[in-house]
Design a protein around this motif. Structure first.
Motif, PDB file in Angstrom:
ATOM      1  N   VAL A   1      20.617  13.052 -13.892  1.00  0.00           N
ATOM      2  CA  VAL A   1      21.570  13.652 -12.947  1.00  0.00           C
ATOM      3  C   VAL A   1      22.559  14.472 -13.773  1.00  0.00           C
ATOM      4  O   VAL A   1      23.172  13.952 -14.706  1.00  0.00           O
ATOM      5  N   SER A   2      22.707  15.746 -13.424  1.00  0.00           N
ATOM      6  CA  SER A   2      23.545  16.648 -14.234  1.00  0.00           C
ATOM      7  C   SER A   2      25.008  16.603 -13.830  1.00  0.00           C
ATOM      8  O   SER A   2      25.331  16.284 -12.684  1.00  0.00           O
ATOM      9  N   PRO A   3      25.886  16.981 -14.762  1.00  0.00           N
ATOM     10  CA  PRO A   3      27.290  17.205 -14.376  1.00  0.00           C
ATOM     11  C   PRO A   3      27.367  18.503 -13.578  1.00  0.00           C
ATOM     12  O   PRO A   3      26.489  19.358 -13.687  1.00  0.00           O
ATOM     13  N   TRP A   4      28.396  18.646 -12.782  1.00  0.00           N
ATOM     14  CA  TRP A   4      28.570  19.878 -11.997  1.00  0.00           C
ATOM     15  C   TRP A   4      29.321  20.923 -12.806  1.00  0.00           C
ATOM     16  O   TRP A   4      30.255  20.588 -13.555  1.00  0.00           O
ATOM     17  N   PRO A   5      29.004  22.180 -12.605  1.00  0.00           N
ATOM     18  CA  PRO A   5      29.865  23.245 -13.139  1.00  0.00           C
ATOM     19  C   PRO A   5      31.206  23.228 -12.386  1.00  0.00           C
ATOM     20  O   PRO A   5      31.275  22.737 -11.252  1.00  0.00           O
ATOM     21  N   GLN A   6      32.213  23.815 -12.995  1.00  0.00           N
ATOM     22  CA  GLN A   6      33.537  23.854 -12.359  1.00  0.00           C
ATOM     23  C   GLN A   6      33.475  24.532 -10.991  1.00  0.00           C
ATOM     24  O   GLN A   6      34.084  24.094 -10.023  1.00  0.00           O
ATOM     25  N   ARG A   7      32.705  25.626 -10.906  1.00  0.00           N
ATOM     26  CA  ARG A   7      32.693  26.376  -9.637  1.00  0.00           C
ATOM     27  C   ARG A   7      32.103  25.543  -8.487  1.00  0.00           C
ATOM     28  O   ARG A   7      32.419  25.767  -7.326  1.00  0.00           O
ATOM     29  N   THR A   8      31.229  24.591  -8.844  1.00  0.00           N
ATOM     30  CA  THR A   8      30.650  23.728  -7.812  1.00  0.00           C
ATOM     31  C   THR A   8      31.712  22.763  -7.292  1.00  0.00           C
ATOM     32  O   THR A   8      31.861  22.569  -6.078  1.00  0.00           O
ATOM     33  N   ALA A   9      32.447  22.196  -8.232  1.00  0.00           N
ATOM     34  CA  ALA A   9      33.546  21.314  -7.823  1.00  0.00           C
ATOM     35  C   ALA A   9      34.555  22.096  -6.982  1.00  0.00           C
ATOM     36  O   ALA A   9      35.029  21.604  -5.945  1.00  0.00           O
ATOM     37  N   ASP A  10      34.859  23.334  -7.390  1.00  0.00           N
ATOM     38  CA  ASP A  10      35.823  24.159  -6.638  1.00  0.00           C
ATOM     39  C   ASP A  10      35.312  24.435  -5.215  1.00  0.00           C
ATOM     40  O   ASP A  10      36.073  24.375  -4.249  1.00  0.00           O
TER      41      ASP A  10
END
Ligand SMILES: Cc1ncc(COP(=O)(O)O)c(C=O)c1O
Length: 373
Positions: A20-29
């Motif tokens: 399971v990957s970490p999210w990019p910042q833009r995904t969290a945003d």
């Protein structure tokens, strides 16, 4: 270069994109914005959400080079999409399905479950024979209805030549199904070139999205062959006409989506894929393969300490490198790596490293240095 998008804790060496990957910042945003909007105005701008949903189908179409976004359904996960295929096809006793002996359970149990209809599942040992493709093709016979393989094996990291398999299936009239979860977002994938009939992949690995939103590609020419097992408003051709008593099933792959979509997942994956597509699959693939080569070269230098489970030839691997320590149990080395904040996995009989394109080389180097000790 990718520092503003990938803001992993400094202490962690994240080598687990095959899990399971970490999210990019833009995904969290995007998810935060979506949450704020829901709090402030609810679904008042629902039409914008539908536009994002439609944009996501187009991104997925581009990612796999599908002929049309009507061939893309948004389902819950890879397993659900495999089940839509397995339980949509009309089976006859004596039919068989061919898979490989290295498949993740999702691409095995669903076929084995068809035993109740008299269908057998043949799991091919892809290490036997001249090549994995030859071993698979040798297992196809007149009763084979479908071949289902992972593009890249989750344990060994072995990458199959899908074009050879797809061409043979098309010629023999066998349906070709590809679990692409260990491939999409890491390496290039062309559904038309490999002639797959069905492709599925959840978002949470190399596509850098959340769990619970998945691509299901169904080739237009075979769509009618899948009987539908779930029904609801969202799968109808005229889905907004709630009074229509003479409803028809959608001509597109939306027919596989019975009810309200996972709008949170859609917003998240849309953001993740914007990063993937902006970066470009060619660039991503080059960097992923460069990481893989770096790790493979390291293990090849220490043949008395580590055995590589992942094939070394460039066309045979993608982002996964699995290795087995020869002088200790994989479990104890895995535990040591865990205490040093190297986040990886025990898979395929060894330890699996799966960095992504953005993984800083110095972090990867640090993980390998720990193996020197
Ligand atoms: C090859 C493969 N298929 C499927 C899955 C999981 O599928 P799902 O999206 O149903 O959770 C995994 C997860 O590790 C996998 O590696």
């Amino acid at each position: 270069m990718y520092e503003s998008e990938f803001r992993l804790d400094d202490s962690i060496i994240y080598l687990n994109h095959a899990a399971v990957s970490p999210w990019p910042q833009r995904t969290a945003d995007a998810v935060k914005r979506f949450a704020d909007e829901n709090v402030a105005v609810g679904s008042r701008n629902y039409l914008n959400w539908v536009a994002t949903e439609s944009a996501l189908r187009q991104q997925l179409q581009q990612l796999i080079n599908a002929a049309c976004s009507d061939e893309i359904a948004l389902l819950k996960n890879t397993s659900e999409a495999l089940s839509v295929v397995a339980y949509g096809l009309p089976w006859k006793p004596g039919d068989n399905v061919v898979i490989t002996s290295q498949e993740f359970p999702s691409n095995r149990v669903v076929w084995e479950s068809l035993q109740k209809y008299g269908v057998t599942t043949r799991a091919v040992d892809i290490n036997a024979g001249d090549s994995p493709e030859t071993a698979i093709l040798d297992a196809l016979d007149d009763h084979t209805r479908l071949l289902s393989v992972s593009a890249v094996q989750y344990g060994s990291g072995l990458k199959l030549d899908l074009c050879i398999l797809g061409a043979a299936c098309r010629k023999k009239g066998i349906l070709f199904c590809v679990d692409a979860i260990q491939s999409l977002g890491a390496v290039r994938f062309d559904v038309q070139a490999c002639q797959a009939d069905f492709v599925m992949a959840d978002a949470h690995k190399w596509m850098l999205g959340p769990e619970g939103i998945a691509l299901f590609y169904c080739r237009q020419a075979v769509m009618e062959r899948l009987d539908l097992k779930q029904y609801g408003w969202h799968m109808l051709e005229d889905m907004h006409n709630f009074d229509n008593k003479n409803w028809e099933i959608a001509g597109s792959a939306r027919r596989f989506e019975c009810g309200s979509p996972n709008m949170t997942g859609i917003h998240a994956l849309h953001a993740s894929l914007s990063l993937i597509l902006e970066t470009g699959l060619q660039t991503i693939e080059e960097q992923v393969l460069d990481n893989t080569r770096f790790m493979i070269d390291y293990f090849l230098q220490l043949p008395d300490r580590y055995q590589l489970i992942t094939p070394t030839a460039e066309q045979r691997h993608a982002g996964i490198v699995t290795f087995r320590p020869l002088n200790e149990a994989p479990e104890s080395l895995f535990e040591m790596l865990g205490t040093e904040n190297v986040f990886c996995a025990l898979r395929g009989g060894g330890i699996r490293f799966s960095p992504h394109f953005y993984t800083p080389r110095k972090r990867l180097f640090k993980a390998l240095e720990l193996l020197d000790g």
